[in-house]
Scaffold this active site. Structure first.
Site, PDB file in Angstrom:
ATOM      1  N   ARG A  95       5.612  16.653  25.527  1.00 23.92           N
ATOM      2  CA  ARG A  95       4.757  17.089  24.417  1.00 23.92           C
ATOM      3  C   ARG A  95       5.552  16.960  23.115  1.00 23.92           C
ATOM      4  O   ARG A  95       6.636  17.547  22.986  1.00 23.92           O
ATOM      5  CB  ARG A  95       4.322  18.545  24.635  1.00 23.92           C
ATOM      6  CG  ARG A  95       3.598  19.131  23.447  1.00 23.92           C
ATOM      7  CD  ARG A  95       3.129  20.572  23.677  1.00 23.92           C
ATOM      8  NE  ARG A  95       2.518  21.050  22.454  1.00 23.92           N
ATOM      9  CZ  ARG A  95       2.904  22.120  21.764  1.00 23.92           C
ATOM     10  NH1 ARG A  95       3.888  22.888  22.207  1.00 23.92           N
ATOM     11  NH2 ARG A  95       2.303  22.435  20.646  1.00 23.92           N
ATOM     12  N   HIS A 139       1.760  20.288  13.969  1.00 28.60           N
ATOM     13  CA  HIS A 139       2.765  21.299  14.292  1.00 28.60           C
ATOM     14  C   HIS A 139       3.486  21.666  12.989  1.00 28.60           C
ATOM     15  O   HIS A 139       4.667  21.433  12.818  1.00 28.60           O
ATOM     16  CB  HIS A 139       3.729  20.784  15.360  1.00 28.60           C
ATOM     17  CG  HIS A 139       4.491  21.859  16.090  1.00 28.60           C
ATOM     18  ND1 HIS A 139       4.490  21.987  17.463  1.00 28.60           N
ATOM     19  CD2 HIS A 139       5.270  22.866  15.637  1.00 28.60           C
ATOM     20  CE1 HIS A 139       5.258  23.012  17.818  1.00 28.60           C
ATOM     21  NE2 HIS A 139       5.751  23.563  16.709  1.00 28.60           N
ATOM     22  N   ASN A 310       1.162  29.104  24.538  1.00 33.35           N
ATOM     23  CA  ASN A 310       2.573  29.272  24.199  1.00 33.35           C
ATOM     24  C   ASN A 310       2.887  30.751  24.351  1.00 33.35           C
ATOM     25  O   ASN A 310       2.235  31.598  23.733  1.00 33.35           O
ATOM     26  CB  ASN A 310       2.857  28.854  22.743  1.00 33.35           C
ATOM     27  CG  ASN A 310       2.842  27.352  22.565  1.00 33.35           C
ATOM     28  OD1 ASN A 310       2.545  26.611  23.506  1.00 33.35           O
ATOM     29  ND2 ASN A 310       3.156  26.889  21.366  1.00 33.35           N
ATOM     30  N   GLU A 370       4.289  25.848  25.862  1.00 28.42           N
ATOM     31  CA  GLU A 370       5.646  26.267  25.471  1.00 28.42           C
ATOM     32  C   GLU A 370       6.004  27.555  26.189  1.00 28.42           C
ATOM     33  O   GLU A 370       5.206  28.491  26.244  1.00 28.42           O
ATOM     34  CB  GLU A 370       5.764  26.550  23.964  1.00 28.42           C
ATOM     35  CG  GLU A 370       5.749  25.360  23.077  1.00 28.42           C
ATOM     36  CD  GLU A 370       5.905  25.731  21.598  1.00 28.42           C
ATOM     37  OE1 GLU A 370       6.515  26.773  21.277  1.00 28.42           O
ATOM     38  OE2 GLU A 370       5.404  24.957  20.767  1.00 28.42           O
TER      39      GLU A 370
HETATM   40  O1  IFM Z   1      10.265  26.561  17.792  1.00 28.94           O
HETATM   41  C1  IFM Z   1       9.024  27.176  17.921  1.00 28.94           C
HETATM   42  C2  IFM Z   1       7.916  26.155  18.036  1.00 28.94           C
HETATM   43  O2  IFM Z   1       7.916  25.269  16.980  1.00 28.94           O
HETATM   44  C3  IFM Z   1       6.588  26.847  18.070  1.00 28.94           C
HETATM   45  N1  IFM Z   1       6.556  27.889  19.058  1.00 28.94           N
HETATM   46  C4  IFM Z   1       7.644  28.817  19.095  1.00 28.94           C
HETATM   47  C5  IFM Z   1       8.967  28.077  19.126  1.00 28.94           C
HETATM   48  C6  IFM Z   1      10.138  29.070  19.179  1.00 28.94           C
HETATM   49  O3  IFM Z   1      10.111  29.916  18.080  1.00 28.94           O
END
Ligand code: IFM
Length: 471
Positions: A95, A139, A310, A370
């Site tokens: 990803r 993003h 996430n 994530e």
């Molecule tokens: O690094 C970030 C990412 O860009 C988005 N989600 C959380 C991660 C950790 O803080």
């Protein structure tokens, strides 16, 4: 996502071993994730325009240590090597995000062919390596010109986003079948426009809620564009989801946890699932909520194929009269293990979250886009880096993901954040989430023990104890 009761300290400890582990199903998507501004560098190359993160990171005092993403992991030049890193851990998916200002340097209008060509090469390289690309279209790197016109609080930004998406999917959609419209609109709106901690560094609840609405609208418009161009594409949105547990049984704390859930989770989820904004939170935020024509909600509720989850930590929430916004604060339970970000390690909250999403928003495929942890790594010695805390974190969270699947949750994939240490936004390079250690002076990448552990899990197709011998 209120959890009802605060887990005991014993429950807060990550599992030392993963008793009763169930294998992940065949076809499970195993991946690692990154984002353009965090790894690419090359901010002034090949016609790329300025993003809000270029501007913000060069603002004195905005980022720890004065770090910027100017060079980051130099992935723009080292992408071949980074594909080899993915191959070395055996994942079948990657990803990454496309940088809007590389494609449209001024946000809209003239297309930068060199930007498209970069992602063309990357996609082709991944496919040749047997790795499925999962693209995040936004993003956080909004073109600065669009911020100058009002940024996400300006509804026109949603239209500009849909145009940008059309250009990207027209170019890559013959080979890319997995699309994520937005990464974590909560962060873009609240951290960027309410708390001022992220670009563009604004501090206004009203602006933040406008930004949130435009972002959701942008998601809906983009979803329609992708479906129109590529009916075989799979489209989703990625939300940061933080289950909220009351800090005590006090009804005030219980109500505070419900507010946290409504403002930070449901505000971003409910409209996507056709429910509009949570009524009680709409009433709480009253004057700060922008006008929202009902036709917007029809657009936002465009059907999606998967929900990107996430997740990093649960929130333990107490009532707090001094907080002007939601009258609450997060507390850290005694005895909790914390990551370098100060986030509570609590694997059990992960399966709670997955179950709750399935129960309240299903049936919808879930994909963990994530999950991971920053811990203070020491530089590698003779090519090895032991990071037992991260191994324990992954072991605990993967076991809970497997438990959720065993309990019937349609979880289809899992991406570790992150493939390699990178620019951690306001924290700069100080916080390391990678499976690979990045030496920023030499750009050498070294596989950490957590990367070896993850490789073993991918090979086994099952969660493994943190004590698994690593090769
Ligand atoms: O690094 C970030 C990412 O860009 C988005 N989600 C959380 C991660 C950790 O803080």
């Amino acid at each position: 996502m209120t959890g009802g009761r605060q887990p005991s300290v014993a429950e807060l400890r990550p599992a030392a071993d993963n008793r009763g582990m169930t294998a992940f199903p065949p076809g499970f998507v195993w991946g690692a994730a990154t984002a353009a501004y965090q790894i690419e560098g090359a901010v002034n190359e090949d016609g790329r325009g300025e993003s809000i993160w270029d501007r913000f990171s060069h603002t004195p005092g905005a980022i720890a240590n004065g770090d910027t993403g100017d060079i980051a992991c130099d992935h723009y030049h080292r992408w071949r090597e980074d594909i080899a890193l993915l191959q070395a851990i055996g994942v079948n998916a990657y990803r990454f995000s496309v940088a809007w200002p590389r494609i449209l340097p001024a946000g809209r209008g003239a297309v930068n062919e060199a930007g498209l060509a970069f992602y063309d090469r990357l996609v082709d390289g991944l496919l040749a390596a047997g790795i499925t690309p999962w693209i995040t279209l936004y993003h956080w790197d909004l073109p600065q010109t669009l911020e100058d016109e009002g940024g996400w609080p300006n509804r026109e930004t949603a239209v500009a986003f849909a145009d940008y998406v059309r250009i990207v999917v027209d170019r890559l959609g013959d080979r890319v079948k997995h699309w994520i419209t937005l990464n974590e609109p909560w962060c873009s709106s609240i951290l960027g426009y309410e708390r001022g901690e992220h670009a563009p560094g604004k501090r206004s609840t009203r602006l933040a809620l406008r930004a949130a609405h435009t972002l959701l609208l942008a998601h809906g418009l983009a979803t329609a564009v992708i479906r129109d161009r590529w009916p075989d594409a799979r489209v989703g949105i990625t939300q940061i989801l933080t289950p909220a547990y009351p800090a005590s049984d006090d009804p005030l704390d219980v109500a505070a946890a419900e507010r946290y859930d409504a403002a930070y989770n449901r505000w971003y989820l409910d409209p996507v699932f056709g429910r509009g904004y949570p009524g009680e939170m709409r009433a709480w935020l009253r004057h700060d909520v922008p006008p929202t024509p009902s036709s917007d909600f029809d657009i936002i509720a465009a059907p999606i194929d998967f929900l990107g989850v996430n997740h990093y930590f649960p929130a333990y929430v107490a009532h707090d009269d001094f907080d002007p916004y939601l009258r609450l604060r997060r507390v850290i339970p005694k005895g909790a293990e914390l990551t370098a970000m100060g986030w509570v390690v609590q694997p059990r909250a992960f399966s709670d979250l997955l179950q709750r999403l399935h129960r309240d928003y299903g049936p919808i495929d879930l994909v963990v886009t994530e999950n991971g942890a920053a811990f203070p790594d020491t530089p590698p010695v003779a090519g090895r880096l032991a990071d037992p805390a991260r191994v324990r974190y992954l072991a605990g969270y993967l076991a809970e993901a497997a438990r959720a699947i065993a309990d019937g949750v349609p979880l289809k994939g899992y991406f570790v954040w992150s493939l390699l240490d990178n620019f951690e936004w306001a924290e700069g390079y100080a916080k390391r989430f990678g499976l690979y250690y990045t030496d920023y002076a030499t750009q050498e990448r070294t596989l950490k023990d957590s990367g070896r552990y993850y490789r073993a899990v991918v090979r086994a197709g099952a969660p493994l104890p943190a004590t698994t011998p690593l090769d």
